[in-house]
Design a protein around this motif. Structure first.
Motif, PDB file in Angstrom:
ATOM      1  N   GLU A 237     -51.239  73.584 -22.998  1.00 42.59           N
ATOM      2  CA  GLU A 237     -52.438  72.771 -23.215  1.00 42.59           C
ATOM      3  C   GLU A 237     -52.552  71.673 -22.158  1.00 42.59           C
ATOM      4  OE1 GLU A 237     -52.286  71.393 -27.217  1.00 42.59           O
ATOM      5  OE2 GLU A 237     -52.617  73.388 -28.074  1.00 42.59           O
ATOM      6  N   GLY A 238     -52.324  72.051 -20.923  1.00 45.28           N
ATOM      7  CA  GLY A 238     -52.444  71.105 -19.822  1.00 45.28           C
ATOM      8  C   GLY A 238     -51.216  70.269 -19.561  1.00 45.28           C
ATOM      9  N   ASP A 239     -50.217  70.333 -20.433  1.00 40.67           N
ATOM     10  CA  ASP A 239     -49.003  69.536 -20.279  1.00 40.67           C
ATOM     11  C   ASP A 239     -47.980  70.308 -19.454  1.00 40.67           C
ATOM     12  OD1 ASP A 239     -47.097  67.575 -20.541  1.00 40.67           O
ATOM     13  OD2 ASP A 239     -46.433  68.239 -22.516  1.00 40.67           O
ATOM     14  N   ARG A 240     -47.366  69.641 -18.481  1.00 44.46           N
ATOM     15  CA  ARG A 240     -46.362  70.268 -17.630  1.00 44.46           C
ATOM     16  C   ARG A 240     -45.106  69.409 -17.600  1.00 44.46           C
ATOM     17  NH1 ARG A 240     -48.464  74.213 -14.177  1.00 44.46           N
ATOM     18  NH2 ARG A 240     -50.740  74.361 -14.190  1.00 44.46           N
ATOM     19  N   LEU A 241     -44.025  70.011 -17.130  1.00 39.73           N
ATOM     20  CA  LEU A 241     -42.799  69.251 -16.924  1.00 39.73           C
ATOM     21  C   LEU A 241     -42.968  68.331 -15.719  1.00 39.73           C
ATOM     22  CD1 LEU A 241     -40.226  72.154 -17.355  1.00 39.73           C
ATOM     23  CD2 LEU A 241     -40.531  70.258 -18.933  1.00 39.73           C
ATOM     24  N   SER A 242     -42.484  67.098 -15.848  1.00 39.71           N
ATOM     25  CA  SER A 242     -42.446  66.215 -14.682  1.00 39.71           C
ATOM     26  C   SER A 242     -41.335  66.685 -13.751  1.00 39.71           C
ATOM     27  CB  SER A 242     -42.185  64.773 -15.116  1.00 39.71           C
ATOM     28  OG  SER A 242     -40.840  64.636 -15.571  1.00 39.71           O
ATOM     29  N   GLU A 243     -41.347  66.158 -12.532  1.00 42.31           N
ATOM     30  CA  GLU A 243     -40.303  66.561 -11.587  1.00 42.31           C
ATOM     31  C   GLU A 243     -38.923  66.160 -12.100  1.00 42.31           C
ATOM     32  OE1 GLU A 243     -40.637  66.779  -7.124  1.00 42.31           O
ATOM     33  OE2 GLU A 243     -39.535  64.883  -7.323  1.00 42.31           O
TER      34      GLU A 243
END
Length: 418
Positions: A237-243
């Motif tokens: 839902e548009g959320d991704r892991l940060s670096e």
């Protein structure tokens, strides 16, 4: 959930039995665990200022109790929790460690584990089976061709490190520092680590982070068929892991993904050598996958690679009739729980045909080992190859040197010969 019953028996001296710094305790802690279990369900250990929990029922219950956490920073500041912040010089280690799944709680843990699970799928793990089998066969063949050597350095260590590196997409030429980095970082999981240990962990954290940052940047430009590329692509839902979350996830996968396999291989081979009747049973049917699978579970139970799992008390709770205040720390004794006679018949007996029981070697609750299926594939492959290719493999010493420390249990080396 409230855990009720007796705490330490009157007159029982916990420190006389639980001595994690003593070499003789590290060599065989199980008689002391039996004393702890018999003396009560909860024991205060002053040297580390922790509540020790030795019984299986309590360990498994508390692994799932949301009043405990691997961290408290999702709910409190250090001051609010009554704890002294770590020294600023340790910050690189804590940035790396505290953004990994093992040291997070909901809701952040839930979010990251869901995203990682989109990349670390059962299909991904099963796809590594052929690589694992071929590598285990080659490593054991090389050991046999040389007439023996150090089982840890020649087989136990290189196999899981190579598998995790292959899965992450780390080029073969870059893999040499992975094991040293991991060993230095994992030194911080021991009880009361020294400043020298902390300095090594900080240096390894900085170097490992810098390497992964560059590798992630390369995969962003040129994605491949590897886990890092999959982590970059994973979204919900548009959320991704940060670096930083990706970096911490990769480090956790390496550390947790090979430490258990390395140490279980060594612990398991010593157990088999010391129980020749059980070794003979496996050697009589080395290709029996069902028997081998059962034996791997018994090896994990009998001499677990992780003996203690720490958790913070997030709100006042009662355990064994004792009120444990917020800000306290409990130490769940996995090694003791796996030898609890209330759960395992004759637990001191090593039985490769023991029906698989609820051992806690791979954790429980939300922190159950994400890589457990891969660890089982690796362990089965290693022991199968040792049994088939080296049917007369034996130790050259009765007392192989153990790694320093108590929490992570394994051998520094395990000399064998054919």
């Amino acid at each position: 959930m409230t855990v009720m019953a007796e705490s330490t028996a009157e007159g029982f001296d916990v420190g006389a039995h639980f001595r994690p710094a003593a070499p003789e305790f590290a060599a065989d802690p199980y008689p002391a665990y039996a004393e702890l279990r018999a003396a009560g369900r909860l024991h205060w250990f002053e040297p580390t200022r922790q509540w020790l929990v030795p019984r299986h029922a309590d360990v498994t219950a508390l692994l799932r109790d949301r009043r405990l956490g691997r961290t408290y920073l999702h709910r409190y500041t250090h001051d609010e929790f009554g704890r002294t912040p770590p020294p600023p010089s340790h910050e690189p280690f804590h940035v790396l460690n505290d953004n990994g799944l093992l040291d997070l709680e909901a809701p952040r843990h839930t979010r990251i584990r869901r995203l990682v699970s989109k990349a670390f799928t059962p299909r991904t793990v099963e796809g590594l089976r052929g690589y694992v089998d071929a590598l285990a066969a080659r490593l054991v063949a090389d050991l046999v061709a040389d007439g023996g050597g150090d089982l840890v350095a020649r087989v136990a260590e290189p196999l899981p490190v190579a598998v995790i590196a292959e899965m992450l997409g780390i080029p073969e030429g870059d893999r040499a520092p992975l094991r040293p980095w991991s060993a230095d970082i994992c030194g911080m999981y021991e009880l009361n680590p020294s400043e020298e240990t902390a300095a090594r962990a900080v240096r390894a954290s900085l170097e490992f982070t810098a390497y992964l940052r560059e590798l992630i940047a390369e995969r962003r430009k040129q994605p491949g068929e590897d886990l890092i590329s999959a982590l970059i692509a994973a979204h919900d839902e548009g959320d991704r892991l940060s670096e930083q979350e990706m970096i911490s996830t990769c480090v956790l996968l390496l550390n947790a993904g090979h430490e258990a396999t390395v140490n279980t291989t060594g612990n398991g081979w010593l157990a088999l050598q010391r129980h020749p009747d059980q070794l003979a049973l496996l050697r009589a049917a080395p290709s029996d996958s069902s028997m081998l699978s059962t034996a791997v579970e018994e090896i994990l139970r009998y001499d677990t690679p992780l003996h203690l799992f720490e958790r913070w008390v997030l709100e006042d709770m009662e355990i064994a009739g004792t009120v444990i205040p917020r800000g306290s720390e409990v130490a769940l004794l996995f090694g003791s729980a796996n030898h609890d006679p209330d759960v395992f018949d004759d637990p001191a007996t090593f039985d490769v045909n023991r029906p698989a029981g609820p051992h806690v070697s791979l954790g429980g609750g939300i922190h159950y080992c994400l890589g457990a299926p891969l660890a089982r594939i690796e362990l089965a492959a290693v022991f199968r190859e040792l049994l088939t290719q080296a049917p007369d493999l034996h130790l050259t010493t009765d007392s192989p040197p153990r790694k320093p420390g108590f929490v992570i249990r394994g051998f520094a080396e395990l000399p064998v010969e054919v």
